[in-house]
Write a protein that holds these residues in place. Structure first.
Motif, PDB file in Angstrom:
ATOM      1  N   ASP A   1       0.839  -1.194   0.000  1.00 18.47           N
ATOM      2  CA  ASP A   1       0.000   0.000   0.000  1.00 18.47           C
ATOM      3  C   ASP A   1       0.876   1.246   0.000  1.00 18.47           C
ATOM      4  O   ASP A   1       1.763   1.398   0.842  1.00 18.47           O
TER       5      ASP A   1
ATOM      6  N   ASP B   1       0.459   5.284   0.191  1.00 15.99           N
ATOM      7  CA  ASP B   1      -0.367   6.476   0.372  1.00 15.99           C
ATOM      8  C   ASP B   1       0.243   7.651  -0.383  1.00 15.99           C
ATOM      9  O   ASP B   1       1.469   7.809  -0.434  1.00 15.99           O
TER      10      ASP B   1
ATOM     11  N   THR C   1      -4.644   6.234  -2.094  1.00 14.15           N
ATOM     12  CA  THR C   1      -3.733   5.117  -1.854  1.00 14.15           C
ATOM     13  C   THR C   1      -3.663   4.207  -3.066  1.00 14.15           C
ATOM     14  O   THR C   1      -4.682   3.940  -3.717  1.00 14.15           O
TER      15      THR C   1
ATOM     16  N   LYS D   1      -3.373   0.582  -3.564  1.00 16.90           N
ATOM     17  CA  LYS D   1      -3.550  -0.575  -2.686  1.00 16.90           C
ATOM     18  C   LYS D   1      -2.961  -1.839  -3.311  1.00 16.90           C
ATOM     19  O   LYS D   1      -3.205  -2.139  -4.472  1.00 16.90           O
TER      20      LYS D   1
END
Length: 436
Positions: free
Chosen positions: A402, A404, A419, A421
């Motif tokens: 992940d 951000d 984000t 992911k």
């Protein structure tokens, strides 16, 4: 390819009225990581032992000295494909409209070719053509981050003649001048709405160029004993200078007068963006545990801190132009371990695990180059079809996890937030090696 973005929200119109920022930044290796995989057998090891393992001509890419260990004439031809899963998802802090961009990296092909020729018992020459630097991102036209980036690509193809010599029974040294042909392209949307008084489609700005840079690969290979080899390899920095006039007329012309004034102040006829392919250093070890098992390891350093001083910043409200933008990149470190298992006389199996630190801190991550620390899990097989012909196939999972992103326009404070992911790359490669 036509790109028409949706009108921005009132906040974005205010941004256009106060300032405009153009960032030309290179995207490399999906996160400031080098592409160790070039289709060769060693890609099944996650770079473990790369500077100490001399099993085919592709060693000239990772350590030119290893070529002195190769007998006769050897040719290796390889291909690979990178399949990406890089999908941005907005969060509640996002202030831009538009969709989430789709999969920014769907697939990217590559190929490599290596040849070595033994001159005598001590020396060998060779040549390699390979691409171990660069990737490309392509978002949907109307995605939320279109004013930061819609498309970015940087590709580097290396051409490397190589000479290796065995100075003693234990020590070999190699050198390979490296000529890199580089291609760079970036596109971004431009908001044409002035003070929120118009409802105009986005404009678009494009920058594209090619250049040639020169560097050198150096290496030494030392036999500690009959079963253990240590390799040390260095690749110098390669500077690429991309020069072009940013094109704003191919699709939807920039009609915002504040932006056009900033572009005029940019002196675009002499705009030059410098990109430094990082210098690297790698230390590797290969130990033959028994007739079947070989243990491998590598430690590496990559000078990404110098790569980050690139870009163009145009600020219409402040009346200034800054040709260099500090992307706050930092040096990275690599570690990997692996093994090879000679299952039969014909079949060899490889397995590797590797780690690369991130070239940026989380707070400095951007959507044109989403970077993070990465883990590699790789495996591959090599099969001897007949005397003088080997086939190999390998797979590598590059896991970024992940990531951000909170990227803000410098003058307005408007933020793109979200984000990536479970971001990952899947690299599949294979090829053949002929020995004469």
């Amino acid at each position: 390819m036509t790109k028409h973005g949706k009108p921005a929200a009132a906040a974005l119109s205010a941004l256009t009225a106060t300032s405009f920022c153009i960032l030309f930044s290179t995207q490399a290796s999906a996160g400031g990581i080098m592409i160790y995989e070039a289709g060769q057998e060693g890609m099944g090891l996650a770079n473990a032992g790369s500077a100490a393992l001399a099993s085919d001509p592709s060693v000239l890419m990772s350590n030119p000295a290893g070529m002195a260990k190769l007998k006769g004439t050897q040719i290796s031809a390889n291909a690979q494909v990178i399949l990406g899963d890089l999908r941005f998802s907005r969060d509640d802090n996002n202030q831009f409209d538009g969709n989430e961009g789709g999969n920014a990296l769907q697939w990217l092909p590559g190929a490599s070719f290596f040849v070595s020729q033994q001159i005598d018992d001590k020396s060998a020459i060779g040549f390699g053509m390979y691409g171990n630097f660069g990737l490309a991102l392509n978002y949907d036209d109307d995605w939320a981050g279109r004013y930061f980036s819609q498309e970015t690509a940087i590709i580097g193809v290396s051409f490397q003649p190589t000479l290796a010599h065995q100075f003693t029974d234990d020590l070999s040294i190699g050198i390979g001048p490296r000529i890199v042909y580089g291609y760079y392209r970036t596109e971004m949307a431009i908001n044409n709405n002035l003070l929120g008084l118009r409802d105009s489609p986005d404009g678009q700005l494009e920058f594209e160029d090619t250049d040639v840079g020169v560097g050198v690969n150096l290496g030494l290979l030392y036999n500690l004993n009959d079963s253990t080899q240590i390799g040390l390899a260095y690749t110098s920095k390669v500077k690429l200078e991309f020069e072009d006039s940013p094109d704003v007329s191919k699709v939807s012309k920039v009609s915002n007068p504040i932006i056009n004034a900033a572009l005029n102040r940019l002196d675009v006829n002499s705009l030059e963006l410098d990109v430094n392919i990082p210098q690297t250093a790698t230390l590797s070890i290969a130990h033959q545990l028994d007739p079947q098992w070989k243990l491998l390891g590598s430690l590496g350093w990559q000078d990404w801190s110098e790569f980050g001083e690139i870009g163009v910043d145009v600020d219409a409200s402040a009346g200034g132009v800054d040709r260099t933008v500090d992307r706050k990149y930092k040096d990275t470190w690599h570690a990997s371990v692996g093994t090879q298992y000679q299952a039969t006389r014909q079949l060899r199996w490889s397995l590797g695990l590797g780690y690369d630190s991130s070239a940026v801190d989380d707070k400095d991550r951007t959507v044109d180059n989403p970077m993070a620390e990465t883990w590699r899990l790789a495996t591959g097989v090599n099969y001897q079809v007949e005397e003088g012909l080997d086939l190999h196939l390998a797979y590598t999972l590059v896991w970024l996890g992940d990531m951000d992103v909170e990227q803000t326009k410098s003058r307005s404070g408007e933020t793109l937030s979200g984000t990536y992911k479970n971001a990952a790359l899947h690299i599949i490669g294979g090829g053949a090696t002929w020995r004469f």
